[in-house]
Structure formats: C-alpha cells, structure tokens
Design a protein around this motif. Sequence first.
Motif, short mmCIF file in Angstrom:
data_model
loop_
_atom_site.label_atom_id
_atom_site.label_comp_id
_atom_site.label_asym_id
_atom_site.label_seq_id
_atom_site.Cartn_x
_atom_site.Cartn_y
_atom_site.Cartn_z
N LEU A 196 0.90 -1.18 0.00
CA LEU A 196 0.03 -0.05 0.02
C LEU A 196 0.82 1.27 -0.01
O LEU A 196 0.58 2.37 -0.81
N GLN A 197 1.93 1.28 0.81
CA GLN A 197 2.79 2.43 0.92
C GLN A 197 3.50 2.58 -0.38
O GLN A 197 3.58 3.91 -0.91
N THR A 198 3.75 1.44 -1.13
CA THR A 198 4.73 1.64 -2.42
C THR A 198 3.56 2.36 -3.53
O THR A 198 3.94 3.20 -4.25
N GLN A 199 2.32 1.78 -3.20
CA GLN A 199 1.43 2.29 -4.34
C GLN A 199 0.99 3.67 -4.24
O GLN A 199 0.83 4.45 -5.18
N MET A 200 0.73 4.21 -2.89
CA MET A 200 0.72 5.45 -2.64
C MET A 200 1.98 6.51 -2.97
O MET A 200 1.64 7.46 -3.60
N GLN A 201 3.15 6.05 -2.66
CA GLN A 201 4.13 6.68 -3.34
C GLN A 201 4.04 6.91 -4.58
O GLN A 201 4.56 8.09 -5.34
N ASN A 202 3.90 5.76 -5.38
CA ASN A 202 3.87 5.74 -6.80
C ASN A 202 2.84 6.67 -7.32
O ASN A 202 2.92 7.54 -8.39
N LEU A 203 1.61 6.77 -6.86
CA LEU A 203 0.58 7.62 -7.17
C LEU A 203 0.86 9.06 -6.87
O LEU A 203 0.72 9.84 -7.95
N GLN A 204 1.65 9.31 -5.82
CA GLN A 204 1.97 10.50 -5.67
C GLN A 204 3.27 11.22 -6.75
O GLN A 204 3.17 12.35 -7.05
N ARG A 205 4.15 10.32 -6.76
CA ARG A 205 5.10 10.64 -7.71
C ARG A 205 4.47 10.89 -9.27
O ARG A 205 4.87 11.69 -9.82
#
Length: 165
Positions: free
Chosen positions: A66-75
């Motif tokens: 989840l954290q990885t996906q959220m970071q990817n979405l922000q980036r």
Amino acid sequence: MKKWLCAASLGLAMAASAGVQAADKIAVVNLASIFQQLPAREAVAKQLENEFKGRATELQGMERNLQTQMQNLQRDGSTMKASERTKKEQSIMAQREQFSTKAQAFEQDNRRRQAEERNKILSRIQDAVKTVATKEGYDVVIDANAVAYAGSSKDITADVLKQVK
C-alpha cells in the motif's frame, strides 16, 4: 443476680468472638510476581507469536504494498490521465479498507488468544494458592498488591511459585 448473669453472658460472647477472630489465619501472596516468574508464560508468548506469525507477515506485506502504491501515485499522479488516476486511487482505497479489516480481525484474535492463555495460567496459579493455603491451614489469602503492609512470615509467594512450576 440479673446484672451478674447479663455481665457473664456478655463477657462470654466477647471472649467467643475474640477467639473466632484470632482463629483466622491470613496469608499474603504476590500474584504479579508469580505470573512474571513463571516459565510457562514465556513459552505461551512464543507459542502465540508462532500462531500469529503468518498473519502478521501477510499484514506487513500488505502495508508495504500500500505504501509503495501511494508513493507511486504521488510521484506519477500528475502525469497520469484523470481516469487512470481515479482508478488507481479507488484501487488504493479498496486495498486500504481490506488491510484495515484484516488488521482489526488480527488484533481481536490476538487479544482473545492472549486473554485465554493468561486466564489458563492465572487459573493454575489460583489452584496452587488454594493448595498451599489448605496445606498450611490459612483461612484467607490476600494479594500483596491489595495490602498496605504484611509481615514476611505470612508471605506464601515462594511456596505457591514452587507449586505452580
């Protein structure tokens, strides 16, 4: 004569009640200390850790994902199409809800099992207290944490600990 009879009966009643009070043998036991020193407590803790290890690992993996996906979405969110970004946000929200549900179930199960095992150990300690108190002739046994002061001669903690081990 009547006064003498009344005084004699009152004196007899007081002597009898004082004798009853003096007959009570009271002991003190430190239940928290016994619980902390019990080797079975550590074995139960390891057993519970092994029992919930798989679910804990799964939850940690879900959280990292989840954290990885959220970071990817922000980036990458600013360069994505609106429909693609919305789809990604909805996916993350669904995964977050699933994670939250699983984490709550995990916590509840873990707390329930810990309470079950703690109650088993406390039951064993209570049985040992009853055994020692009966063997030594104590009428009342009080937890040391509930008493302001008690002489060490009335402390049966060591005997109870030997009985439980």
